[in-house]
Design a protein around this motif. Structure first.
Motif, PDB file in Angstrom:
ATOM      1  N   VAL A 188      56.555  19.383  -2.929  1.00 37.82           N
ATOM      2  CA  VAL A 188      57.064  21.298  -2.023  1.00 37.82           C
ATOM      3  C   VAL A 188      58.426  20.732  -3.089  1.00 37.82           C
ATOM      4  CG1 VAL A 188      57.491  22.325  -0.172  1.00 37.82           C
ATOM      5  CG2 VAL A 188      55.624  20.540  -0.172  1.00 37.82           C
ATOM      6  N   ARG A 242      59.328  28.515  -2.112  1.00 40.74           N
ATOM      7  CA  ARG A 242      58.563  27.460  -2.495  1.00 40.74           C
ATOM      8  C   ARG A 242      57.842  27.018  -3.369  1.00 40.74           C
ATOM      9  NH1 ARG A 242      62.010  27.193   1.897  1.00 40.74           N
ATOM     10  NH2 ARG A 242      62.222  26.245   3.808  1.00 40.74           N
ATOM     11  N   VAL A 280      55.007  24.580  -4.852  1.00 42.26           N
ATOM     12  CA  VAL A 280      53.496  23.332  -4.610  1.00 42.26           C
ATOM     13  C   VAL A 280      53.001  23.944  -5.830  1.00 42.26           C
ATOM     14  CG1 VAL A 280      52.137  23.045  -3.157  1.00 42.26           C
ATOM     15  CG2 VAL A 280      53.814  24.058  -1.846  1.00 42.26           C
ATOM     16  N   THR A 321      49.021  24.604   2.302  1.00 44.76           N
ATOM     17  CA  THR A 321      50.182  23.301   2.455  1.00 44.76           C
ATOM     18  C   THR A 321      51.826  24.393   1.745  1.00 44.76           C
ATOM     19  OG1 THR A 321      48.662  21.797   1.181  1.00 44.76           O
ATOM     20  CG2 THR A 321      51.079  21.320   0.461  1.00 44.76           C
ATOM     21  N   THR A 322      51.539  25.129   1.568  1.00 38.79           N
ATOM     22  CA  THR A 322      52.947  26.546   0.979  1.00 38.79           C
ATOM     23  C   THR A 322      52.767  27.160   2.156  1.00 38.79           C
ATOM     24  OG1 THR A 322      51.713  26.839  -0.663  1.00 38.79           O
ATOM     25  CG2 THR A 322      53.285  28.386  -0.390  1.00 38.79           C
ATOM     26  N   SER A 365      55.262  24.111   4.687  1.00 38.69           N
ATOM     27  CA  SER A 365      56.742  23.798   3.678  1.00 38.69           C
ATOM     28  C   SER A 365      57.831  24.909   3.934  1.00 38.69           C
ATOM     29  CB  SER A 365      56.174  23.852   2.534  1.00 38.69           C
ATOM     30  OG  SER A 365      56.090  25.233   1.322  1.00 38.69           O
ATOM     31  N   ARG A 390      63.651  18.118  -3.366  1.00 31.30           N
ATOM     32  CA  ARG A 390      61.702  18.434  -3.013  1.00 31.30           C
ATOM     33  C   ARG A 390      61.398  17.296  -1.875  1.00 31.30           C
ATOM     34  NH1 ARG A 390      59.624  17.045  -8.884  1.00 31.30           N
ATOM     35  NH2 ARG A 390      61.303  18.821  -9.269  1.00 31.30           N
TER      36      ARG A 390
END
Length: 324
Positions: free
Chosen positions: A25, A38, A40, A71-72, A75, A263
């Motif tokens: 990320v 973000r 990813v 996940t995005t 984050s 990151r």
């Protein structure tokens, strides 16, 4: 999952950052208009999750998108616990689910009806989109920070042809901050699954009062420009591990004064364990376990990672404290 301290403005390749360009990320901010972003990019971790099960070729991209977008979205949140993105519908794919812990462990799973999927594929003009795979249903976003905390969940009906469309629809319906997402999944030259996504969000303006109308108009122009720039990113750029994340962010947004933050790394990680399975078994009457017996052992498989935990009668005696 992200640091609040900037590393630098513009592209950077510091040795203190995660060195790989996959399973990362990369947070950033566009200082010209206070938009946060973000980036990813998933690689080996995504491929590991997808190949633990023999998913049909039509289901793999859908689950890959679910994992990538989970996940995005995770984050961009500040939480200690688990973020879950789940879809559920009445189509041949009953549901997809992916969760991400606040330390970056990812997992995902899809349940499907192989016979219904095969029948669906026989229809003329079949396309493996949300409508044909999931049918009518919903997408849910959940943040669980454990006991003694309030569990947050947002639900909206499934809309669009792809998972990214469903996520955009959620943000439009929820009336949260303006959000733009561009994402792709696919296979690399070695046949391994990879995925990449960039999400932009507009931070609340700090200026109010007599200048509020001017600021709102200016920010709207800035937002439209940034969103247009985001739309120019290609699948090849997002998925290419040879193109550094920092370089791609600067390539897209160099006129917007990008600031790159530290990151974080991601990994495939399931939370199942023998101890957890034992706790589940203790919640059942031992006489109820016969249906789980295979060749004299009680076998329990994790639907996420496909690990199997086997218990013979001696092991069950220990689980149940010496038997019945």
């Amino acid at each position: 999952m992200t640091s609040s301290e900037p590393v630098a403005g513009g592209p950077r390749h510091d040795t203190d950052l995660v060195s790989s360009e996959f399973d990362i990320v990369q947070p950033f901010q566009l200082d010209s208009a206070s938009f946060r972003g973000r980036f990813v990019r998933l690689g080996p971790a995504l491929d590991e999750i997808l190949t633990r099960h023999a998913y049909p070729v039509q289901v793999q991209p859908l689950l890959a998108e679910t994992i990538l977008l989970a996940t995005t979205l995770a984050s961009a949140l500040k939480y200690e616990g688990i973020f879950t993105l789940q879809t559920k519908g009445d189509g041949p794919v009953a549901y997809t689910v992916s969760d991400v812990t606040s330390v970056g462990d990812m997992r995902g799973y899809a349940r499907f009806d192989a016979d219904r999927l095969a029948a669906q594929m026989e229809h003329k003009g079949f396309q493996a989109d949300l409508g044909s795979l999931l049918g009518a249903g919903y997408v849910a976003f959940t943040v669980d920070q454990g006991e003694h905390t309030e569990r947050y969940q947002g639900i909206v009906e499934l809309r669009g042809a792809a998972m990214a469309d469903a996520v955009r629809h959620y943000f439009r319906q929820s009336e949260q901050m303006a959000t733009a997402i561009k994402s792709f999944v696919g296979k690399d030259k070695d046949g391994k699954w990879v995925g990449g996504a960039i999400m932009l969000q507009a931070l609340p303006p700090e200026t109010a009062g007599v200048m509020a109308e001017h600021v709102q108009g200016s920010r709207e122009e800035d937002w439209n420009r940034a969103a247009i720039l985001l739309e120019t990113v290609t699948a090849a750029e997002l998925l290419d591990g040879g193109l550094a994340a920092n370089d791609l962010i600067y390539r897209l947004f160099h006129e917007e004064a990008p600031r790159i933050y530290e990151r974080t790394a991601l990994r495939a990680g399931c939370r199942c364990s023998r101890e957890r399975v034992e706790n589940v078994l203790r919640s059942l009457d031992r006489s109820e376990l016969d249906d789980l017996r295979v060749e004299g052992e009680v076998r329990v498989s994790c639907e996420f990672c496909n690990s199997t935990y086997a218990f013979d009668d001696a092991a069950l005696d220990k689980v149940y404290g010496g038997g019945f």
